[in-house]
Write an enzyme that holds these catalytic residues in place. Structure first.
Site, PDB file in Angstrom:
ATOM      1  N   TYR A  51       0.847  -1.199   0.000  1.00  0.00           N
ATOM      2  CA  TYR A  51       0.000   0.000   0.000  1.00  0.00           C
ATOM      3  C   TYR A  51       0.876   1.240   0.000  1.00  0.00           C
ATOM      4  O   TYR A  51       1.871   1.299   0.723  1.00  0.00           O
ATOM      5  CB  TYR A  51      -0.895   0.020   1.245  1.00  0.00           C
ATOM      6  N   GLU A  53      -0.620   4.797  -0.395  1.00  0.00           N
ATOM      7  CA  GLU A  53      -1.474   5.982  -0.642  1.00  0.00           C
ATOM      8  C   GLU A  53      -0.640   7.244  -0.473  1.00  0.00           C
ATOM      9  O   GLU A  53       0.166   7.346   0.452  1.00  0.00           O
ATOM     10  CB  GLU A  53      -2.665   5.974   0.312  1.00  0.00           C
ATOM     11  N   ASP A 196      -6.996  13.451 -24.855  1.00  0.00           N
ATOM     12  CA  ASP A 196      -6.940  12.048 -24.437  1.00  0.00           C
ATOM     13  C   ASP A 196      -6.218  11.314 -25.558  1.00  0.00           C
ATOM     14  O   ASP A 196      -6.799  11.044 -26.614  1.00  0.00           O
ATOM     15  CB  ASP A 196      -8.375  11.534 -24.255  1.00  0.00           C
ATOM     16  N   THR A 222      -3.942   6.076 -21.739  1.00  0.00           N
ATOM     17  CA  THR A 222      -3.703   4.752 -21.183  1.00  0.00           C
ATOM     18  C   THR A 222      -2.270   4.392 -21.543  1.00  0.00           C
ATOM     19  O   THR A 222      -1.639   5.045 -22.381  1.00  0.00           O
ATOM     20  CB  THR A 222      -4.657   3.699 -21.778  1.00  0.00           C
ATOM     21  N   LYS A 225      -1.802   0.665 -25.017  1.00  0.00           N
ATOM     22  CA  LYS A 225      -2.178   0.532 -26.436  1.00  0.00           C
ATOM     23  C   LYS A 225      -0.910   0.659 -27.280  1.00  0.00           C
ATOM     24  O   LYS A 225      -0.067  -0.228 -27.196  1.00  0.00           O
ATOM     25  CB  LYS A 225      -3.238   1.581 -26.776  1.00  0.00           C
ATOM     26  N   ARG A 231      -1.723  -2.529 -18.679  1.00  0.00           N
ATOM     27  CA  ARG A 231      -3.046  -1.904 -18.643  1.00  0.00           C
ATOM     28  C   ARG A 231      -3.054  -0.847 -17.539  1.00  0.00           C
ATOM     29  O   ARG A 231      -2.875  -1.167 -16.365  1.00  0.00           O
ATOM     30  CB  ARG A 231      -4.043  -3.008 -18.309  1.00  0.00           C
TER      31      ARG A 231
HETATM   32  N1  DSN Z   1     -11.739   0.533 -25.058  1.00  0.00           N
HETATM   33  C1  DSN Z   1     -10.668   1.245 -25.715  1.00  0.00           C
HETATM   34  C2  DSN Z   1     -10.600   0.961 -27.168  1.00  0.00           C
HETATM   35  O1  DSN Z   1     -10.749  -0.185 -27.535  1.00  0.00           O
HETATM   36  O2  DSN Z   1     -10.382   1.865 -27.951  1.00  0.00           O
HETATM   37  C3  DSN Z   1     -10.727   2.698 -25.477  1.00  0.00           C
HETATM   38  O3  DSN Z   1     -10.671   2.925 -24.125  1.00  0.00           O
END
Ligand code: DSN
Length: 415
Positions: A51, A53, A196, A222, A225, A231
């Site tokens: 933990y 925080e 984003d 994120t 990707k 993730r």
């Molecule tokens: N779910 C993602 C995608 O497949 O583009 C976006 O957050």
């Protein structure tokens, strides 16, 4: 993984089957990728036990000295990668990162301009099915018939609605983004700018797409990707006062203890993304998407937005007399994994839309190049023409399997 086998055979078996699926199919969902073994090792590390925080140097728990080292390295590497001034690596994923951005800077009821879902926007950018749309007043902009973001339309909406925030960044849009233009519109109406970049973070890090970080107040992403990490989510800020508000929004506003094993894995992925090999990888991701586009243009499948400038293509499959759902199912049977997707102003439903979305990040990680893209485009066309012919789809699946065996992934793994 003997321990997993000993303790929980059903889970070990399902993981092994998932590994085989990843090995023997073509993963073409544009938001997916294959992380390195180093990233997997950090994810499965003892950092999951801790933990922490708070933030490095200011925690609410003892024993955080090594976790602080890990989180600080993740932050410093991400700053170098994106040229951002302030970074929070704690968001659990993209949706929580976006929520923290809204709550950090806005009050309930404030107006946000975001892209319409069917034109490539994301659910968290104001889709009426999300809680965020009940708290903030989203106005949705669209793309033009040429497939470009409607910058004039955004300007008109901004003057009319005086938004507190203008939001760029998309999940199914294949063109470059003019962040400078939006920065100027936002200055005129005194709105915050937010990007984003979840889909295109890897392309931006490699210098292959415009980078909003030097211009925009807040940039969320994120990490799993095109950036090819675990993730998770991340928020980048230009100015200190905005960064302070974002840190408070992430913790204690929205989250408790950060997932430090995940943050360790993010740090590893950022280190990998800083290497020259990553730039080469991203260049190939773009080249591969272009080859797919050129090949698909020879068919009757329609490419939405005209062309691709990044890693993905949004395809209208209705000229084939089928829906996106039917296309997704046929391609699944053929060993090619894609997702059904709405197309601009889709008249069909999200569960059975007109399009599919395809992308090259994962197949490029396997080492596939232009020749393989030509073959894959031919298989896609063949599968959609034979969507109701299981024998034909099975034949393609066998050919796909042969191709994947020439580009192995995770040969060392066994669950
Ligand atoms: N779910 C993602 C995608 O497949 O583009 C976006 O957050």
């Amino acid at each position: 993984m003997e321990n997993l086998q000993k303790i929980d055979l059903p889970i070990a078996r399902s993981l092994q089957r998932e590994l085989e699926r990843q090995r023997h199919t073509l993963e073409m969902i544009p938001s997916e990728n294959f992380v390195s073994l180093a990233v997997l090792e950090a994810l499965g590390s003892v950092a999951t036990n801790k933990y922490a925080e708070g933030y490095p140097g200011k925690r609410y728990y003892g024993g955080c000295e090594f976790i602080d080292e890990i989180e600080t390295l993740a932050i410093e590497r991400a700053k170098e990668l994106f040229g951002a001034n302030y970074i929070n690596v704690q968001p659990l994923s993209g949706a929580p990162a976006n929520m923290a951005a809204y709550f950090g800077l806005l009050e309930p009821g404030d107006v946000i301009l975001g892209m319409d879902l069917s034109h490539g926007g994301h659910l968290t950018h104001g889709s009426p099915v999300t809680f965020m749309s009940k708290i903030f007043d989203f106005k949705r902009y669209r793309t033009t018939t040429d497939g470009l973001i409607d910058y004039t339309g955004i300007h008109d909406l901004a003057v009319k609605f005086k938004p507190k925030m203008i939001l760029m960044g998309y999940s199914a849009y294949s063109r470059e983004i003019d962040f400078q233009k939006i920065h100027e519109i936002a200055q005129e109406v005194e709105a915050y700018t937010m990007a984003d970049i979840a889909h295109i973070a890897g392309l931006i890090a490699a210098g292959e797409m415009n980078n909003p970080c030097p211009l925009f107040d807040i940039v969320t992403t994120t990490t799993h990707k095109t950036l090819r990490g675990p993730r998770g989510g991340m928020i980048m800020c230009k100015d200190q006062d905005v960064a302070k508000r974002i840190n408070k929004a992430v913790f204690p506003g929205l989250q408790g203890g950060p997932h430090e094993n995940n943050i360790a894995a993010k740090a590893v992925a950022f280190k990998e993304a800083l290497q020259p090999e990553f730039k080469e990888y991203i260049k190939q991701v773009k080249k591969n998407a272009k080859v797919l586009e050129q090949e698909i243009k020879k068919t009757d499948i329609r490419i939405c937005f005209g062309t691709t400038d990044n890693h993905l293509l949004l395809l209208d499959v209705t000229p084939k007399g089928i829906s996106g759902k039917q296309a997704e199912q046929a391609l699944d049977k053929a060993g090619i994994t894609v997702n059904k997707n709405m197309i601009p102003d889709d008249t069909r439903s999200p569960m059975d839309p007109s399009g599919i979305r395809i992308g090259t990040p994962a197949i490029t990680t396997r080492g596939m190049k232009e020749d393989e893209m030509k073959q894959i485009a031919a298989w896609i066309e063949q599968a959609l023409n034979n969507y109701d012919n299981d024998a034909e789809l099975e034949k393609i699946r066998n050919d796909v399997k042969e191709l994947t065996e020439r580009f192995p992934i995770y040969p060392e793994l066994k669950y």
